[in-house]
Design an enzyme around this catalytic site. Structure first.
Site, PDB file in Angstrom:
ATOM      1  CG  PHE A 406      10.502  12.178  26.362  1.00  0.00           C
ATOM      2  CD1 PHE A 406       9.872  11.707  26.356  1.00  0.00           C
ATOM      3  CD2 PHE A 406      10.915  13.551  26.576  1.00  0.00           C
ATOM      4  CE1 PHE A 406       8.808  12.580  27.636  1.00  0.00           C
ATOM      5  CE2 PHE A 406       9.856  14.800  27.736  1.00  0.00           C
ATOM      6  CZ  PHE A 406       9.275  13.679  27.724  1.00  0.00           C
ATOM      7  CB  CYS A 407      15.005   8.835  23.253  1.00  0.00           C
ATOM      8  SG  CYS A 407      14.697   7.115  23.771  1.00  0.00           S
ATOM      9  CG  ASN A 408      16.465  15.223  23.673  1.00  0.00           C
ATOM     10  OD1 ASN A 408      17.245  15.618  24.242  1.00  0.00           O
ATOM     11  ND2 ASN A 408      16.086  15.656  22.891  1.00  0.00           N
ATOM     12  CG  ASP A 497      13.890   7.551  28.494  1.00  0.00           C
ATOM     13  OD1 ASP A 497      12.836   7.451  28.849  1.00  0.00           O
ATOM     14  OD2 ASP A 497      14.845   8.366  27.403  1.00  0.00           O
TER      15      ASP A 497
END
Ligand SMILES: Cc1ncc(COP(=O)(O)O)c(C=O)c1O
Length: 499
Positions: A406-408, A497
């Site tokens: 989730f780009c995290n 992603d």
């Protein structure tokens, strides 16, 4: 609900489960108007049998938002704003009215704050990153729980020689380590420009980080950038109370429509300290070719490159009005009830040999968290059920959820306890690497599947949605990952992603 019934989610048991839920979460009934709203304005969800559980990815729009926006466009002639002809003036008036509406919605005093329209939250974050006066004596601190659009600011900081530090997260709760943060905040020289960025709510774990950190860091001389993208859709944000220097948003996450619009809400005094690295049409008072000079426009105008999305902007006021008519507190309450129940039920799901089906990444109770839940699933032998497989199977049931990191990346690296050496090895590859390759490599090395599954509830989620999700995942009980995969190709799904 009894342990027996928990593993038998079925349409026949839904009414009893609802009764249990309402007894445990009586506050849900105060949000009944959201069920009427869903029927009236979001009928497409049930008409097409969708279970939408990706509100952190994107909000959903009401039909009336579309109608009102189209009616406005059909009834008027609008030109490019900031000129003095009648069609331009009409548009300018609406754009300025929208800025006022945004400030009012977030309770920001127009004397202190201004609104800069951007394409999305990432655009807002980049404006700060590229313009912040980093120097070799500056520090940039960010939370390990930041989205990549905040992580990316470290490249601007480094290019100016600034020192970059991550405030680590505690495990397993994935909250900012306050002791480590305090030390980092105290190490900076306040006579230089220092920036601290963190998310009001994690898009990975749903953790709500303490908003008091804003005042705390500012009191030590730091500028604070608050990423509100995942927080604003389900929580009231009062900027007069919180007072960040910069706050970033995407409007589609709050009310679904329009996409392509976000905002940077900036303190006017903090904005004056930013140095834009270029100028563009719209951001200048005048430019000379022969004299090689330019004067940058002041306030928001100096930050809006080229023509803004002027026809889309009035739809922001309509969206905000929509949320106001629903009441953000009702959304918060509904999300709280559904999240609490979902967390409990997921925690109760065990294979008949006693092993857990689901592991929650981050808090498994309602303490300081929102409605984003990231989960890993395990089969009866405790073998991971890959996120990709869960997503494929969910798609067959018309359930929209999300998998990946989730780009995290920081939250995932902390939650999965990935050693720094493992991650460093991934970044030694000359040809680069995609997320699915990283997933494979980590699985080979550590037997961990780092592609988690994220479900997020929001504005019009109802009990039936979460019940259907539970019914779906309860179908994994007592199965093996291999039998669940069946004839499914475990071929690569990820090309990038996603947020
Ligand atoms: C916390 C957070 N910050 C920033 C972003 C980036 O938002 P956008 O993709 O709209 O620019 C997201 C998107 O999911 C997010 O969740």
């Amino acid at each position: 609900m009894t342990q027996q019934a928990i593993s038998t989610y079925s349409p026949a048991n839904e009414a009893a489960a609802l009764a249990d839920f309402l007894a445990a979460y009586p506050g849900y009934q105060t949000t009944a108007h959201l069920d009427d709203l869903r029927e009236r304005e979001y009928g497409r969800l049930d008409a097409q049998n969708h279970v939408y559980l990706d509100y952190t990815g994107g909000g959903l729009y009401a039909e009336s938002q579309l109608r009102d926006h189209m009616a406005l466009l059909q009834a008027n002639v609008f030109g490019n704003p900031h000129s003095h002809n009648p069609t331009s003036l009409a548009m300018t008036e609406l754009v300025e009215r929208t800025r006022t509406a945004v400030l009012r919605y977030f309770n920001a005093d127009p004397n202190d704050y201004c609104v800069i329209f951007t394409p999305n939250a990432s655009g807002a974050l980049k404006l700060v990153g590229e313009s912040y006066p980093f120097c070799s004596d500056s520090r940039y601190i960010l939370a390990a729980d930041d989205h990549n659009s905040v992580n990316g600011i470290r490249e601007f900081a480094r290019a100016h020689g600034a020192t970059v530090h991550y405030a680590p997260l505690t495990s397993p709760d994935l909250r900012i380590d306050q002791v480590a943060l305090e030390q980092l905040l105290n190490e900076a020289d306040p006579s230089h420009s220092n920036l601290f960025a963190f998310p009001a709510q994690s898009n990975y774990s749903g953790v709500k980080h303490p908003l008091e950190l804003v005042a705390h860091a500012r009191a030590k001389g730091w500028d604070v950038l608050l990423d509100c993208a995942a927080f604003a859709p389900t929580n009231r944000l009062d900027l007069t109370a919180v007072q960040p220097d910069f706050a970033a948003f995407s409007f589609y996450k709050i009310f679904g429509y329009p996409t392509g619009l976000g905002a940077l809400i900036a303190r006017r005094d903090a904005l004056k300290r930013l140095r834009r690295p270029w100028f563009a049409g719209g951001t200048v008072k005048i430019v000379s070719v022969s004299a090689f000079g330019h004067y940058l426009a002041e306030d928001e105008a100096g930050f809006e490159d080229g023509t803004i999305n002027y026809l889309g902007i009035p739809a922001i006021e309509m969206g905000l009005r929509h949320i106001e008519s629903v009441g953000i507190e009702s959304i918060t309450e509904r999300v709280r009830c559904l999240t609490g129940w979902l967390l409990e039920q997921l925690g109760n799901l065990h294979h008949s040999n006693g092993r857990s089906l689901a592991q929650i990444h981050g808090p498994n109770n309602l303490d300081m968290r929102g409605g984003t839940i990231t989960i890993s699933f395990f089969d009866r032998d405790s073998t991971p059920i890959s996120g990709q497989l869960v997503e494929n199977l969910a798609a067959r049931e018309n359930i929209s959820l999300r998998t990946g990191c989730f780009c995290n990346p920081g939250a995932g690296e902390t939650s999965f306890c990935l050693p720094q050496s493992t991650m460093q090895a991934m970044f030694a590859a000359a040809k680069g690497m995609h997320f699915h390759e990283l997933v494979d490599a980590v699985y080979q090395r550590h037997g961990i599947d780092v592609s988690a599954v994220r479900v997020s509830v929001g504005l019009v989620t109802n009990f039936a949605d979460v019940y259907r999700l539970l019914q779906f995942v309860a179908g994994f009980l007592d199965k093996t990952a291999v039998s669940l995969a069946g004839t499914q190709q475990t071929a690569v799904l990820y090309t990038r992603d996603t947020p």
